[in-house]
Design a protein around this motif. Structure first.
Motif, PDB file in Angstrom:
ATOM      1  N   GLY A 196      12.862  25.907 -20.032  1.00 10.14           N
ATOM      2  CA  GLY A 196      13.037  27.129 -19.254  1.00 10.14           C
ATOM      3  C   GLY A 196      14.355  27.812 -19.553  1.00 10.14           C
ATOM      4  O   GLY A 196      14.422  29.032 -19.683  1.00 10.14           O
ATOM      5  N   ALA A 197      15.431  27.021 -19.666  1.00 11.54           N
ATOM      6  CA  ALA A 197      16.737  27.594 -19.999  1.00 11.54           C
ATOM      7  C   ALA A 197      16.738  28.184 -21.396  1.00 11.54           C
ATOM      8  O   ALA A 197      17.349  29.228 -21.649  1.00 11.54           O
ATOM      9  CB  ALA A 197      17.816  26.519 -19.867  1.00 11.54           C
ATOM     10  N   ALA A 198      16.042  27.520 -22.331  1.00 13.45           N
ATOM     11  CA  ALA A 198      15.967  28.033 -23.698  1.00 13.45           C
ATOM     12  C   ALA A 198      15.259  29.379 -23.728  1.00 13.45           C
ATOM     13  O   ALA A 198      15.698  30.321 -24.409  1.00 13.45           O
ATOM     14  CB  ALA A 198      15.253  27.028 -24.597  1.00 13.45           C
ATOM     15  N   VAL A 199      14.163  29.493 -22.997  1.00  6.83           N
ATOM     16  CA  VAL A 199      13.438  30.774 -22.970  1.00  6.83           C
ATOM     17  C   VAL A 199      14.305  31.868 -22.367  1.00  6.83           C
ATOM     18  O   VAL A 199      14.384  32.979 -22.894  1.00  6.83           O
ATOM     19  CB  VAL A 199      12.128  30.627 -22.170  1.00  6.83           C
ATOM     20  CG1 VAL A 199      11.443  31.978 -22.019  1.00  6.83           C
ATOM     21  CG2 VAL A 199      11.198  29.637 -22.855  1.00  6.83           C
ATOM     22  N   LEU A 221       2.031  27.243 -17.647  1.00  6.47           N
ATOM     23  CA  LEU A 221       2.429  28.605 -17.287  1.00  6.47           C
ATOM     24  C   LEU A 221       3.581  29.119 -18.157  1.00  6.47           C
ATOM     25  O   LEU A 221       3.739  30.324 -18.312  1.00  6.47           O
ATOM     26  CB  LEU A 221       2.863  28.653 -15.818  1.00  6.47           C
ATOM     27  CG  LEU A 221       1.745  28.697 -14.777  1.00  6.47           C
ATOM     28  CD1 LEU A 221       2.304  28.429 -13.386  1.00  6.47           C
ATOM     29  CD2 LEU A 221       1.027  30.037 -14.803  1.00  6.47           C
ATOM     30  N   THR A 222       4.404  28.227 -18.688  1.00  4.24           N
ATOM     31  CA  THR A 222       5.592  28.547 -19.488  1.00  4.24           C
ATOM     32  C   THR A 222       6.451  29.637 -18.858  1.00  4.24           C
ATOM     33  O   THR A 222       6.686  30.686 -19.463  1.00  4.24           O
ATOM     34  CB  THR A 222       5.200  28.960 -20.927  1.00  4.24           C
ATOM     35  OG1 THR A 222       4.373  30.129 -20.902  1.00  4.24           O
ATOM     36  CG2 THR A 222       4.480  27.845 -21.649  1.00  4.24           C
ATOM     37  N   PRO A 223       6.948  29.420 -17.628  1.00  8.07           N
ATOM     38  CA  PRO A 223       7.770  30.435 -16.967  1.00  8.07           C
ATOM     39  C   PRO A 223       9.076  30.669 -17.719  1.00  8.07           C
ATOM     40  O   PRO A 223       9.616  29.767 -18.357  1.00  8.07           O
ATOM     41  CB  PRO A 223       8.019  29.841 -15.581  1.00  8.07           C
ATOM     42  CG  PRO A 223       7.851  28.381 -15.759  1.00  8.07           C
ATOM     43  CD  PRO A 223       6.806  28.210 -16.806  1.00  8.07           C
ATOM     44  N   GLY A 224       9.577  31.891 -17.631  1.00  2.73           N
ATOM     45  CA  GLY A 224      10.788  32.259 -18.353  1.00  2.73           C
ATOM     46  C   GLY A 224      12.043  32.273 -17.512  1.00  2.73           C
ATOM     47  O   GLY A 224      13.109  32.640 -18.012  1.00  2.73           O
ATOM     48  N   TYR A 225      11.947  31.900 -16.245  1.00  3.90           N
ATOM     49  CA  TYR A 225      13.119  31.868 -15.375  1.00  3.90           C
ATOM     50  C   TYR A 225      13.532  30.417 -15.144  1.00  3.90           C
ATOM     51  O   TYR A 225      12.787  29.623 -14.563  1.00  3.90           O
ATOM     52  CB  TYR A 225      12.817  32.553 -14.046  1.00  3.90           C
ATOM     53  CG  TYR A 225      12.591  34.040 -14.188  1.00  3.90           C
ATOM     54  CD1 TYR A 225      13.461  34.821 -14.931  1.00  3.90           C
ATOM     55  CD2 TYR A 225      11.501  34.653 -13.591  1.00  3.90           C
ATOM     56  CE1 TYR A 225      13.260  36.189 -15.074  1.00  3.90           C
ATOM     57  CE2 TYR A 225      11.293  36.018 -13.721  1.00  3.90           C
ATOM     58  CZ  TYR A 225      12.173  36.777 -14.466  1.00  3.90           C
ATOM     59  OH  TYR A 225      11.973  38.122 -14.614  1.00  3.90           O
TER      60      TYR A 225
END
Length: 468
Positions: free
Chosen positions: A418-421, A388-392
């Protein structure tokens, strides 16, 4: 490392981590300087890894005191500043205040005129205070200073499930006048320490290594996302961890209690529903599955009943709009499914995701260990995040706790991604690009370490083992 000096070295490494976390959280660079903030976060993760390595040589009798002391110090760093990288806790505060006034949080958006009498200058500043980057404008009479709010998406109804809303109400009722964001942060800090305690208790009862609890207790994501930003996800994590601990028991009564706790976790943030396949790992009989699923479903459904009776509108609030806004239905509209979209057409991303996750769930259900339900839960949750590669970044708090239960540290690459995104993606102006690289590296780490961990085929009797 000498076991005699290991406790002192571990304490020193943990203090260095605490100092770095305090500086990172006080540094208000999410909007103004995300590149520098990214470096602060990277330094914290490096120090976290160093502290974990030092802890490995600490004598067993000293592990628990060190883990608990470190947990308290690490969690406390989240209290050194107001929420830095998220405004979600302001919605929590508003929902609690609305409920304390006898109004359903699902009936009105913060910008609606009906609950305007509950507004105060902290959540609804005016004039020059509206110049901040996290302020949303709201209508005001002509000729008066600008009006705004700290609450994000002030034009939509709340999205949070009933257990979360009950938590917001309790915090509001216990908060002194003018306390602002601190009660939510302190409450989240207490919950994060509760997760550490639950992890230690489960690991002790199941014969696990108490050092694993440090994966959660000292993880940089905990003070940043659980405490400083006060995300309610930490309540869902506590309930999910406790639920899995009960489900691991053989007695039907304890498994049913685990089901109730898992239902409460789902009624807090919905995401913990992803651990249910793990809770059913290795279950062969329908009645054994029902012992867990029926209490979980009953609790999740019944928790909504008081709000259904109190509310005039839908108790699902902005949930549908949020799913659409975040691009889960239309992969081409956002930074979701990045890894799948690198090799597949956009339209294939969601169907392939569902097929892959269904396969992982089936594997866990058939081959999983019912004595270690968190192992299957980690497998399903981890691959769901990678695909899913969530951004939060706060979504991964659940995964961090599962890592602490299971001990497979390689999955910690996912919360780093996730933190990097969320932060570093702003530096490059593309969360999609950063997400592809970060989650790709996280997936590579998981696959590589899993392959190295896999036990080798025993050498036949009389055969010569290959040289290493």
């Amino acid at each position: 490392m000498n076991p005699r000096t290991a406790p002192a070295l571990t304490a020193f490494a943990t203090l260095a981590l605490v100092a770095a976390l305090g500086c990172a959280i006080r540094y208000d660079g999410y909007v103004t300087d995300p590149a520098a903030l990214s470096w602060w976060y990277a330094g914290c993760w490096v120090l976290f890894a160093g502290a974990l390595l030092a802890l490995r040589r600490v004598p067993a009798r000293r592990v628990v005191p060190l883990v608990l002391a470190g947990a308290l110090a690490v969690a406390a760093t989240g209290l050194v500043a107001a929420p830095r990288t998220s405004t979600d806790s302001y919605r929590y505060a508003w929902d609690g205040r609305v409920q304390a006034a006898g109004i359903s949080p699902y009936d009105h958006a913060p910008r609606d005129p009906e609950p305007a009498r509950l507004r105060d200058p902290w959540l609804f500043p005016t004039g020059a205070a509206c110049a901040g980057p996290d302020r949303a404008a709201i209508p005001h009479p002509a000729g008066t200073p600008a009006h705004c709010t700290r609450i994000n998406r002030p034009t939509v109804h709340t999205i949070y499930p009933p257990v979360a809303e009950a938590y917001f109400l309790v915090v509001d009722l216990l908060s002194p006048e003018g306390a602002r964001h601190k009660p939510l942060q302190i409450g989240a800090g207490v919950l994060s320490l509760g997760v550490t305690g639950a992890l230690l208790l489960i690991l002790r009862r199941r014969g696990g290594d108490p050092r694993q609890a440090a994966y959660w207790a000292w993880c940089p994501a905990v003070p940043v996302e659980a405490v400083n930003n006060a995300h309610v996800d930490v309540l869902g994590v506590l309930l999910a961890v406790a639920g899995l601990g009960f489900v691991a028991a053989r007695e039907p009564g304890r498994r049913a209690a685990g089901g109730l706790l898992l239902g409460a976790a789902v009624a807090t943030k919905l995401m913990p529903a992803i651990v249910l396949p793990g809770a059913l790992a290795g279950v062969r009989r329908v009645r054994d599955a029902a012992v867990v699923l029926l209490p979980a479903t009953a609790f999740a459904v019944l928790a909504y009943v008081p709000y259904v009776l109190l509310s005039h509108g839908s108790v699902f609030g902005y949930l549908g709009g949020y799913v659409e806004e975040e691009g889960y239905e239309d992969p081409s509209s956002g930074s979701r499914y990045v890894l799948l979209r690198l090799v597949l057409p956009d339209d294939w991303a969601l169907p392939v995701l569902l097929v892959v996750l269904a396969g992982v769930c089936l594997y866990v259900l058939r081959r999983g260990d019912p004595r270690r339900p968190w192992s299957g839960a980690l497998l399903v949750t981890g691959w769901a995040f990678i695909l899913l590669t969530p951004g939060y970044s706060w979504y991964a708090l659940l995964l961090v706790a599962l890592v602490a239960l299971d001990g497979r540290w390689e999955w910690l690459g996912v919360p780093v991604a996730g933190a990097a995104v969320y932060v570093t993606g702003q530096v490059f102006g593309s969360r999609e690009t950063v997400g592809g690289l970060a989650y790709g590296l996280a997936a590579l780490l998981v696959v590589t370490v899993t392959a190295l961990r896999r036990p080798r085929t025993p050498t036949p009797t009389g055969a010569t083992a290959p040289a290493v």
